[in-house]
Motif scaffolding. Structure first.
Motif, short mmCIF file in Angstrom:
data_model
loop_
_atom_site.label_atom_id
_atom_site.label_comp_id
_atom_site.label_asym_id
_atom_site.label_seq_id
_atom_site.Cartn_x
_atom_site.Cartn_y
_atom_site.Cartn_z
N ALA A 164 10.47 2.52 9.07
CA ALA A 164 11.29 1.71 8.18
C ALA A 164 10.39 0.70 7.48
O ALA A 164 9.67 -0.07 8.13
CB ALA A 164 12.38 0.97 8.97
N GLY A 165 10.41 0.71 6.16
CA GLY A 165 9.70 -0.30 5.38
C GLY A 165 10.64 -1.45 5.07
O GLY A 165 11.80 -1.23 4.70
N THR A 166 10.17 -2.66 5.22
CA THR A 166 11.00 -3.84 4.97
C THR A 166 10.21 -4.83 4.12
O THR A 166 9.04 -4.61 3.80
CB THR A 166 11.40 -4.53 6.30
OG1 THR A 166 10.27 -5.26 6.82
CG2 THR A 166 11.86 -3.53 7.34
N ILE A 184 8.38 1.00 13.46
CA ILE A 184 8.31 2.37 13.93
C ILE A 184 9.23 2.54 15.14
O ILE A 184 9.30 1.68 16.02
CB ILE A 184 6.86 2.74 14.35
CG1 ILE A 184 5.86 2.37 13.26
CG2 ILE A 184 6.77 4.22 14.70
CD1 ILE A 184 6.07 3.11 11.96
N SER A 185 9.94 3.68 15.19
CA SER A 185 10.78 4.01 16.34
C SER A 185 10.50 5.44 16.78
O SER A 185 10.36 6.34 15.94
CB SER A 185 12.26 3.85 15.99
OG SER A 185 13.07 4.28 17.08
N LEU A 190 4.44 -2.57 12.80
CA LEU A 190 3.10 -2.08 12.47
C LEU A 190 2.61 -2.84 11.24
O LEU A 190 3.13 -2.66 10.14
CB LEU A 190 3.15 -0.58 12.16
CG LEU A 190 1.89 0.07 11.60
CD1 LEU A 190 0.77 0.05 12.64
CD2 LEU A 190 2.17 1.51 11.17
N THR A 191 1.63 -3.73 11.44
CA THR A 191 1.11 -4.51 10.31
C THR A 191 -0.41 -4.55 10.27
O THR A 191 -0.98 -4.96 9.25
CB THR A 191 1.62 -5.96 10.37
OG1 THR A 191 1.23 -6.55 11.62
CG2 THR A 191 3.13 -6.02 10.24
N CYS A 229 -3.66 0.45 10.11
CA CYS A 229 -3.54 1.14 8.83
C CYS A 229 -4.86 1.04 8.06
O CYS A 229 -5.53 0.01 8.10
CB CYS A 229 -2.42 0.51 8.00
SG CYS A 229 -0.81 0.56 8.82
N VAL A 230 -5.21 2.09 7.37
CA VAL A 230 -6.46 2.15 6.62
C VAL A 230 -6.12 2.31 5.14
O VAL A 230 -5.29 3.15 4.77
CB VAL A 230 -7.33 3.34 7.10
CG1 VAL A 230 -8.59 3.46 6.23
CG2 VAL A 230 -7.70 3.17 8.56
N ARG A 231 -6.77 1.49 4.30
CA ARG A 231 -6.54 1.62 2.86
C ARG A 231 -7.00 3.01 2.40
O ARG A 231 -8.10 3.45 2.72
CB ARG A 231 -7.30 0.54 2.10
CG ARG A 231 -6.91 0.44 0.62
CD ARG A 231 -7.71 -0.65 -0.07
NE ARG A 231 -7.41 -1.97 0.42
CZ ARG A 231 -6.42 -2.73 -0.05
NH1 ARG A 231 -5.63 -2.28 -1.02
NH2 ARG A 231 -6.21 -3.94 0.43
N SER A 232 -6.15 3.69 1.65
CA SER A 232 -6.40 5.08 1.28
C SER A 232 -6.09 5.28 -0.20
O SER A 232 -5.22 6.08 -0.57
CB SER A 232 -5.55 6.03 2.13
OG SER A 232 -5.78 5.82 3.51
#
Length: 231
Positions: A49-51, A57-58, A68-69, A108-111
């Protein structure tokens, strides 16, 4: 599938005679403290879910959520998409803000190598490839989980929305709604009635489809978009 796609799917269920019992709905936000939910995606038991306050994450059917940040440059999220091996593709509200998680709960990795320095508004995962739509109406594709990107050049106009269903990409543009079954190499116009003005969103679920028009008119199709009726 993006949040708007989930909303459209609910509308499709209503249109096609499946009467929802709203008494069966319940909140599933235990652990989500990010405010407004902007995007939803799922694959098997994994949900993202993006907020406006990060990504959650579930893995237990939305009974609980973890934030997740780590690695994100901006916690306002435009779009999320679950991709291969449970990784999460994430578009933040900042220019150049596209990330892929190393694993569901890892950093998270910038992609964004090959992406322009602009904002990504939507993400679709089609046949093992990531497609992103920018706020400038451009479409880009990555075959390697965001490690590199190439533009989809043969576009039917300036793109305003993107969805996918069973390997087919559906877009709306200033030239109308179109579909591509070959990853954007060629496009076929979808003949939605024009009585409601410009079509700004189109969503397919198997053979069911729903198209929203600028003037607030909604059309639906039961046969894969061959015939349309006013809802």
């Amino acid at each position: 599938m993006m949040f708007n796609g989930l909303l459209h799917s609910l509308v499709i269920l209503i249109i096609f005679g499946v009467t929802p019992c709203f008494c069966q709905w319940q909140e599933s936000n235990n652990g989500i403290y990010g405010g407004l939910i902007t995007s939803l995606s799922s694959q098997s038991s994994l949900m993202a879910a993006g907020t406006i306050g990060g990504v959650y994450i579930s893995t237990d059917n939305a009974n609980s959520w973890d934030r997740l940040t780590d690695g994100l440059d901006n916690t306002t999220i435009n779009a999320v998409q679950v991709i291969n091996s449970g990784r999460i593709a994430i578009a933040t509200a900042g220019a150049g803000g596209f990330f892929v998680s190393v694993a569901p709960f890892l950093r998270c990795v910038r992609s964004n190598i090959g992406l322009p320095a602009t904002v990504v508004k939507s993400i679709e995962f089609v046949s093992g490839k990531i497609f992103v739509l920018t706020v400038n109406g451009e479409l880009f594709m990555s075959p390697n989980a965001g490690a590199s990107w190439t533009p989809v050049t043969n576009l039917p106009g300036k793109i305003s929305s993107i969805n996918s269903n069973e390997g087919v990409i559906y877009v709306t543009s200033d030239q109308g709604p179109f579909a591509s079954s070959d990853e954007g190499k060629t496009w076929t116009r979808i003949n939605v009635p024009t009585g409601g003005g410009e079509i700004y969103s189109i969503t397919f679920f198997k053979n069911f489809a729903i198209a929203s028009a600028k003037l607030g008119v909604v059309f639906f199709s039961r046969d894969g978009g061959n015939n349309w009726a006013l809802s």
